[in-house]
Design a protein around this motif. Structure first.
Motif, PDB file in Angstrom:
ATOM      1  N   GLY A 272       0.818  -1.215   0.000  1.00  2.99           N
ATOM      2  CA  GLY A 272       0.000   0.000   0.000  1.00  2.99           C
ATOM      3  C   GLY A 272       0.846   1.256   0.000  1.00  2.99           C
ATOM      4  O   GLY A 272       0.561   2.229  -0.711  1.00  2.99           O
ATOM      5  N   THR A 273       1.911   1.263   0.816  1.00  2.14           N
ATOM      6  CA  THR A 273       2.795   2.421   0.860  1.00  2.14           C
ATOM      7  C   THR A 273       3.457   2.643  -0.499  1.00  2.14           C
ATOM      8  O   THR A 273       3.590   3.781  -0.972  1.00  2.14           O
ATOM      9  CB  THR A 273       3.870   2.240   1.942  1.00  2.14           C
ATOM     10  OG1 THR A 273       3.242   2.024   3.209  1.00  2.14           O
ATOM     11  CG2 THR A 273       4.754   3.471   2.035  1.00  2.14           C
ATOM     12  N   GLY A 274       3.887   1.547  -1.137  1.00  2.00           N
ATOM     13  CA  GLY A 274       4.502   1.672  -2.460  1.00  2.00           C
ATOM     14  C   GLY A 274       3.555   2.280  -3.467  1.00  2.00           C
ATOM     15  O   GLY A 274       3.947   3.143  -4.277  1.00  2.00           O
ATOM     16  N   LEU A 275       2.276   1.850  -3.440  1.00  2.31           N
ATOM     17  CA  LEU A 275       1.289   2.406  -4.375  1.00  2.31           C
ATOM     18  C   LEU A 275       1.069   3.895  -4.123  1.00  2.31           C
ATOM     19  O   LEU A 275       0.967   4.688  -5.057  1.00  2.31           O
ATOM     20  CB  LEU A 275      -0.031   1.644  -4.242  1.00  2.31           C
ATOM     21  CG  LEU A 275      -0.047   0.221  -4.802  1.00  2.31           C
ATOM     22  CD1 LEU A 275      -1.328  -0.504  -4.387  1.00  2.31           C
ATOM     23  CD2 LEU A 275       0.075   0.244  -6.322  1.00  2.31           C
ATOM     24  N   VAL A 276       1.000   4.286  -2.835  1.00  4.08           N
ATOM     25  CA  VAL A 276       0.778   5.693  -2.502  1.00  4.08           C
ATOM     26  C   VAL A 276       1.970   6.553  -2.908  1.00  4.08           C
ATOM     27  O   VAL A 276       1.828   7.608  -3.545  1.00  4.08           O
ATOM     28  CB  VAL A 276       0.481   5.851  -0.997  1.00  4.08           C
ATOM     29  CG1 VAL A 276       0.465   7.336  -0.612  1.00  4.08           C
ATOM     30  CG2 VAL A 276      -0.840   5.199  -0.648  1.00  4.08           C
ATOM     31  N   VAL A 277       3.201   6.118  -2.549  1.00  2.00           N
ATOM     32  CA  VAL A 277       4.398   6.909  -2.843  1.00  2.00           C
ATOM     33  C   VAL A 277       4.639   7.020  -4.348  1.00  2.00           C
ATOM     34  O   VAL A 277       4.841   8.110  -4.891  1.00  2.00           O
ATOM     35  CB  VAL A 277       5.635   6.292  -2.146  1.00  2.00           C
ATOM     36  CG1 VAL A 277       6.912   6.981  -2.612  1.00  2.00           C
ATOM     37  CG2 VAL A 277       5.492   6.409  -0.633  1.00  2.00           C
ATOM     38  N   ALA A 278       4.611   5.864  -5.037  1.00  2.00           N
ATOM     39  CA  ALA A 278       4.847   5.880  -6.478  1.00  2.00           C
ATOM     40  C   ALA A 278       3.723   6.585  -7.224  1.00  2.00           C
ATOM     41  O   ALA A 278       3.962   7.370  -8.146  1.00  2.00           O
ATOM     42  CB  ALA A 278       5.013   4.455  -6.999  1.00  2.00           C
ATOM     43  N   GLY A 279       2.480   6.326  -6.815  1.00  2.00           N
ATOM     44  CA  GLY A 279       1.357   6.986  -7.474  1.00  2.00           C
ATOM     45  C   GLY A 279       1.364   8.485  -7.257  1.00  2.00           C
ATOM     46  O   GLY A 279       1.112   9.260  -8.185  1.00  2.00           O
ATOM     47  N   GLY A 280       1.674   8.910  -6.021  1.00  2.00           N
ATOM     48  CA  GLY A 280       1.759  10.340  -5.758  1.00  2.00           C
ATOM     49  C   GLY A 280       2.853  11.010  -6.567  1.00  2.00           C
ATOM     50  O   GLY A 280       2.675  12.114  -7.097  1.00  2.00           O
ATOM     51  N   GLY A 281       3.997  10.340  -6.674  1.00  2.00           N
ATOM     52  CA  GLY A 281       5.078  10.895  -7.491  1.00  2.00           C
ATOM     53  C   GLY A 281       4.691  11.017  -8.947  1.00  2.00           C
ATOM     54  O   GLY A 281       4.979  12.022  -9.602  1.00  2.00           O
ATOM     55  N   ALA A 282       3.997  10.006  -9.473  1.00  2.00           N
ATOM     56  CA  ALA A 282       3.562  10.035 -10.874  1.00  2.00           C
ATOM     57  C   ALA A 282       2.575  11.169 -11.120  1.00  2.00           C
ATOM     58  O   ALA A 282       2.625  11.845 -12.160  1.00  2.00           O
ATOM     59  CB  ALA A 282       2.945   8.696 -11.254  1.00  2.00           C
ATOM     60  N   VAL A 283       1.670  11.410 -10.158  1.00  2.00           N
ATOM     61  CA  VAL A 283       0.708  12.515 -10.298  1.00  2.00           C
ATOM     62  C   VAL A 283       1.434  13.856 -10.331  1.00  2.00           C
ATOM     63  O   VAL A 283       1.127  14.728 -11.155  1.00  2.00           O
ATOM     64  CB  VAL A 283      -0.315  12.475  -9.147  1.00  2.00           C
ATOM     65  CG1 VAL A 283      -1.161  13.757  -9.131  1.00  2.00           C
ATOM     66  CG2 VAL A 283      -1.218  11.259  -9.282  1.00  2.00           C
ATOM     67  N   LEU A 284       2.420  14.036  -9.451  1.00  2.00           N
ATOM     68  CA  LEU A 284       3.177  15.289  -9.435  1.00  2.00           C
ATOM     69  C   LEU A 284       3.925  15.506 -10.750  1.00  2.00           C
ATOM     70  O   LEU A 284       3.952  16.613 -11.281  1.00  2.00           O
ATOM     71  CB  LEU A 284       4.165  15.280  -8.265  1.00  2.00           C
ATOM     72  CG  LEU A 284       3.566  15.464  -6.868  1.00  2.00           C
ATOM     73  CD1 LEU A 284       4.652  15.288  -5.809  1.00  2.00           C
ATOM     74  CD2 LEU A 284       2.928  16.835  -6.746  1.00  2.00           C
ATOM     75  N   VAL A 285       4.533  14.438 -11.259  1.00  2.00           N
ATOM     76  CA  VAL A 285       5.267  14.559 -12.525  1.00  2.00           C
ATOM     77  C   VAL A 285       4.315  14.908 -13.656  1.00  2.00           C
ATOM     78  O   VAL A 285       4.607  15.760 -14.501  1.00  2.00           O
ATOM     79  CB  VAL A 285       6.021  13.245 -12.832  1.00  2.00           C
ATOM     80  CG1 VAL A 285       6.637  13.299 -14.227  1.00  2.00           C
ATOM     81  CG2 VAL A 285       7.103  13.000 -11.797  1.00  2.00           C
ATOM     82  N   HIS A 286       3.153  14.246 -13.677  1.00  2.00           N
ATOM     83  CA  HIS A 286       2.184  14.499 -14.744  1.00  2.00           C
ATOM     84  C   HIS A 286       1.648  15.925 -14.683  1.00  2.00           C
ATOM     85  O   HIS A 286       1.442  16.572 -15.715  1.00  2.00           O
ATOM     86  CB  HIS A 286       1.028  13.501 -14.637  1.00  2.00           C
ATOM     87  CG  HIS A 286      -0.057  13.733 -15.653  1.00  2.00           C
ATOM     88  ND1 HIS A 286       0.115  13.441 -16.987  1.00  2.00           N
ATOM     89  CD2 HIS A 286      -1.317  14.250 -15.514  1.00  2.00           C
ATOM     90  CE1 HIS A 286      -0.995  13.763 -17.649  1.00  2.00           C
ATOM     91  NE2 HIS A 286      -1.881  14.242 -16.777  1.00  2.00           N
ATOM     92  N   ARG A 287       1.447  16.422 -13.472  1.00  2.00           N
ATOM     93  CA  ARG A 287       0.826  17.746 -13.323  1.00  2.00           C
ATOM     94  C   ARG A 287       1.822  18.888 -13.440  1.00  2.00           C
ATOM     95  O   ARG A 287       1.523  19.918 -14.048  1.00  2.00           O
ATOM     96  CB  ARG A 287       0.120  17.825 -11.969  1.00  2.00           C
ATOM     97  CG  ARG A 287      -0.637  19.134 -11.775  1.00  2.00           C
ATOM     98  CD  ARG A 287      -1.516  19.089 -10.550  1.00  2.00           C
ATOM     99  NE  ARG A 287      -2.239  20.342 -10.366  1.00  2.00           N
ATOM    100  CZ  ARG A 287      -3.091  20.579  -9.388  1.00  2.00           C
ATOM    101  NH1 ARG A 287      -3.347  19.619  -8.494  1.00  2.00           N
ATOM    102  NH2 ARG A 287      -3.701  21.739  -9.285  1.00  2.00           N
ATOM    103  N   PHE A 288       3.018  18.715 -12.877  1.00  2.00           N
ATOM    104  CA  PHE A 288       3.972  19.829 -12.817  1.00  2.00           C
ATOM    105  C   PHE A 288       5.204  19.640 -13.698  1.00  2.00           C
ATOM    106  O   PHE A 288       6.048  20.519 -13.773  1.00  2.00           O
ATOM    107  CB  PHE A 288       4.430  20.060 -11.366  1.00  2.00           C
ATOM    108  CG  PHE A 288       3.305  20.431 -10.445  1.00  2.00           C
ATOM    109  CD1 PHE A 288       2.763  21.697 -10.472  1.00  2.00           C
ATOM    110  CD2 PHE A 288       2.789  19.500  -9.556  1.00  2.00           C
ATOM    111  CE1 PHE A 288       1.724  22.038  -9.621  1.00  2.00           C
ATOM    112  CE2 PHE A 288       1.750  19.832  -8.699  1.00  2.00           C
ATOM    113  CZ  PHE A 288       1.209  21.107  -8.729  1.00  2.00           C
TER     114      PHE A 288
END
Length: 356
Positions: free
Chosen positions: A40-56
């Protein structure tokens, strides 16, 4: 794209950790909540990073604040498993040792020191909570094999961190080399005439001052000469500026070839060139040197550039006097050039020092 790959790599690392934890649980060591927390932590950390990269956009994952969040999340889940799943405590503490170098790739020394202190205190508290006993699954052959696999996987993660560090160092070295090349180019542009490749007026003025200082220290003299291409405006008007540029480049090359090895020539104006002649302490010697330059320009086969083209130059020369300023010497060479033009051009003339 590199940041997205980093997010995928982080997720893969977490999932492999979770898979190994699940195998421990399947063979009687550990709580099934542990692999779930890790995945779960891996999904949150990696997913959050991917969202930041996609947005910013790229580069966000290098932000020290985000690195602290990523490393903190990894420490929380790792030490949490060690605290609530005692059989896996020693293996989890091994993972802590990998988390810190990973953060060290991106953190400043102050942030890294703070993270190390928090990790050390938290690890000590986990060990103390279990009476100072470090446990590792080794009751059965399967658990021993899994513990060995986890240790190997930890070493693989450590090696990957080392490879990432090497890649960063190589990237940094490349950046330094590119920066050094750019600075050298800027320096060259600041002191070089772009058209002819000769030193520009700024560099020649500095070189003139340096030669004046050197000669003053050694009690010797030197000469300077100003050269002007005759009727250069007419060349531009008749044949166009590209032809004028070609003439300037050719004259610059002829001057370099005709001058002596220690002499220095630079372009100081549109069609004006300055020559510094070290060691030419007598007017006859200086005239002899610059006469070679004048003759080389007049005698060049200009028909290769244009059939009806003929180029000549006028030159003024002056020999430095003891204690004479650079400005005075430069002015006398310029007056010599004026005399050469007044005398009919395509000749060498000298301005002698005025009596005091």
């Amino acid at each position: 794209m590199n940041d997205f790959r980093t997010c995928i790599a982080v997720l893969v690392f977490y999932l492999i950790d979770a898979g190994l934890m699940a195998l421990f649980c399947a063979f009687g060591a550990g709580n099934w909540a542990s692999p779930m927390w890790i995945a779960g932590t891996g999904l949150v950390v990696a997913g959050g990073g991917a969202v930041l990269v996609h947005r910013f956009g790229g580069g966000r994952l290098d932000d020290p604040r985000l690195v602290i969040v990523q490393a903190g999340s990894a420490l929380v889940v790792t030490l949490g498993v060690a605290l609530f799943d005692p059989p896996l405590m020693a293996l989890m503490l091994m993972t802590v040792i990998v988390i810190i170098p990973t953060a060290a790739l991106r953190l400043a020394p102050g942030g890294l020191l703070s993270l190390c202190m928090v990790a050390a205190v938290a690890s000590f508290a986990v060990v103390a909570a279990h009476g100072g006993r470090l446990t590792i699954p080794a009751d059965t052959a399967a658990q021993q094999a899994l513990s060995g696999m986890f240790l190997l996987w930890t070493l693989v993660k450590g090696a990957s961190i080392n490879l990432a560090g090497m890649a960063l160092r190589m990237e940094l070295n490349d950046s330094h080399e590119r920066l050094a090349a750019a600075l050298l180019r800027v320096e060259q542009l600041a002191e070089r005439d772009e058209l002819t490749g000769l030193p520009n007026r700024r560099r020649m003025q500095a070189a003139l001052a340096e030669e004046r200082e050197r000669c003053s220290r050694n009690g010797v003299s030197f000469s300077v000469a100003m050269l002007d291409i005759d009727h250069f405006k007419r060349i531009n008007d008749l044949y166009g500026h590209p032809m004028g540029d070609a003439v300037l480049r050719s004259v610059a090359q002829l001057m370099r070839t005709a001058l002596r090895k220690p002499d220095l020539v630079g372009r100081v104006g549109g069609e004006e060139f300055l020559m510094i002649l070290p060691g030419a302490a007598r007017l006859e010697e200086a005239k002899h040197v610059v006469e070679r330059v004048r003759a080389a320009i007049e005698g060049n086969d200009w028909s290769a550039t244009r059939a009806d083209l003929q180029v000549t130059a006028s030159i003024g020369v002056a020999v430095g006097e003891p204690g004479e300023s650079v400005e005075s010497l430069f002015d006398r060479a310029d007056r010599g050039l004026y005399l050469a033009k007044q005398g009919g051009r395509n000749q060498v003339a000298a301005d002698t020092p005025r009596p005091h």
